[in-house]
Design an enzyme around this catalytic site. Sequence first.
Site, short mmCIF file in Angstrom:
data_model
loop_
_atom_site.label_atom_id
_atom_site.label_comp_id
_atom_site.label_asym_id
_atom_site.label_seq_id
_atom_site.Cartn_x
_atom_site.Cartn_y
_atom_site.Cartn_z
N CYS A 162 0.81 -1.22 0.00
CA CYS A 162 0.00 0.00 0.00
C CYS A 162 0.84 1.27 0.00
O CYS A 162 0.28 2.37 -0.04
CB CYS A 162 -0.94 0.00 1.20
N HIS A 302 -2.00 8.11 6.20
CA HIS A 302 -2.37 6.85 5.58
C HIS A 302 -3.81 6.51 6.01
O HIS A 302 -4.62 6.12 5.18
CB HIS A 302 -1.40 5.75 6.01
N GLU A 313 -0.29 4.97 13.70
CA GLU A 313 0.02 6.19 12.96
C GLU A 313 -0.22 7.43 13.81
O GLU A 313 0.58 8.38 13.79
CB GLU A 313 -0.80 6.27 11.67
N LYS A 331 -9.19 8.75 2.94
CA LYS A 331 -9.81 7.44 2.77
C LYS A 331 -11.24 7.38 3.29
O LYS A 331 -11.97 6.45 2.96
CB LYS A 331 -8.94 6.36 3.41
N HIS A 336 -9.71 2.75 0.36
CA HIS A 336 -8.27 2.44 0.31
C HIS A 336 -7.94 1.80 -1.03
O HIS A 336 -8.26 0.63 -1.28
CB HIS A 336 -7.92 1.50 1.46
N PHE A 395 1.53 -3.44 3.83
CA PHE A 395 1.80 -4.79 4.29
C PHE A 395 3.28 -5.11 4.08
O PHE A 395 3.87 -4.71 3.07
CB PHE A 395 0.97 -5.80 3.51
#
Length: 407
Positions: A162, A302, A313, A331, A336, A395
Amino acid sequence: MNRPDIAVTGLGMLTPAGTDAETTWKGVCAGEPTAATAAQLSGLPVDFCCSVPFVDVPHSLGRRTAHRLNRSTQLALMAAKEALSDAGLDPLTWDGARVGVVIGGALSGTDVWESQYRLLREAGPRHVSPLVIPMIAPSTAAGELAIAFQVRGPSLVTATACASGATAVALARDLLALGQCDIVLAGGTESCNTPLIATGLAQLGTLSRRCDDPAAASRPFDRDRDGFVMAEAAAVLVLERAGDALARGHRPRALLAGCGSSTDAHHPIACHPEGRGAKQALRGALADADLAPRDVGHVSTHGTSTVLNDAVEAEAIRSVLPDGPLVSSAKGVLGHSMAAAGAVEAALSVLSLQHSLIPPTANLDRPDPAFDLDFVTGSAAHRRVEAVLSNSFGFGGHNVVLAFRSA
């Protein structure tokens, strides 16, 4: 060695909020969620996603070209066309040997994988397309952009899950700074709103299960968040040395001032619980851009809407940037888009700098009380800032932070 300023001179986007950069920007600033039930996911544990509005792909790309490309590559090609137009560049007049392409991709081509395997099982080998291999090859997006625009410099696909789109932008900056290219098309693309991917992500426990209210499902940093929403998108940025752009009479939209990258080295899926890699990437971007924490006015997060990632985060931002920048996540509106997300959010960061406007985080109705951050909620915040950080985490523990400054 003095590093040249790297300018963003063009933007192109196709997202669930719109089929160009301007429409996407308006939709994100309006805070209007785009998640909806999807027919192709009917009957699955998670039957909704965020999809790009209808666009006439054969009309935009030509029928033969559209026919031989997977959906991710189609989106990337259309985003690149818009970005080049925005930058005022004509591939017929440039030296293609001095131009590069770097595109982030992760699960691209799954639409072809699934449909062609179904044909193989149900109708037999003779019905499988002879184009299936070039359609699913990871390098396809970069190669097709190079063909379309006669790019003969480096063409690469980055794969950091991502964070792939942000990695592509960071790598493009290096190609320009090292003098290997004069222009680079950089970004990310993803279209994997397919039954297999939706099922796999649901099995991992990463997706929101709000099938009864998809529009409210993506809720970054909210105390009731329960997972992210799948999305498709593509974004391409045109990067040049600032001096070159000014010499041809084109004013940059913003400067890509720095990049920070790290790896958690912790777990195949979960981020480091103390945000070790995220903090390292944040500090690396600040140092590379010669910014102090107090210089950062906005963080484009993110912000996936998952329980662990948002918590980690938030702690990383609070720790590295204690002066309290405005914080938001796109998002909540866009879902996403995985490999495309970092490039989309980089483009939105550029637009925030240009418009002195910071989009709200949709569905952030009740911020998690554990997070001590200055979230933008409800409506966009009018605030002139000189520097923005754009976070991307993937990931495998991939972390990339991009730092943008006003031009």
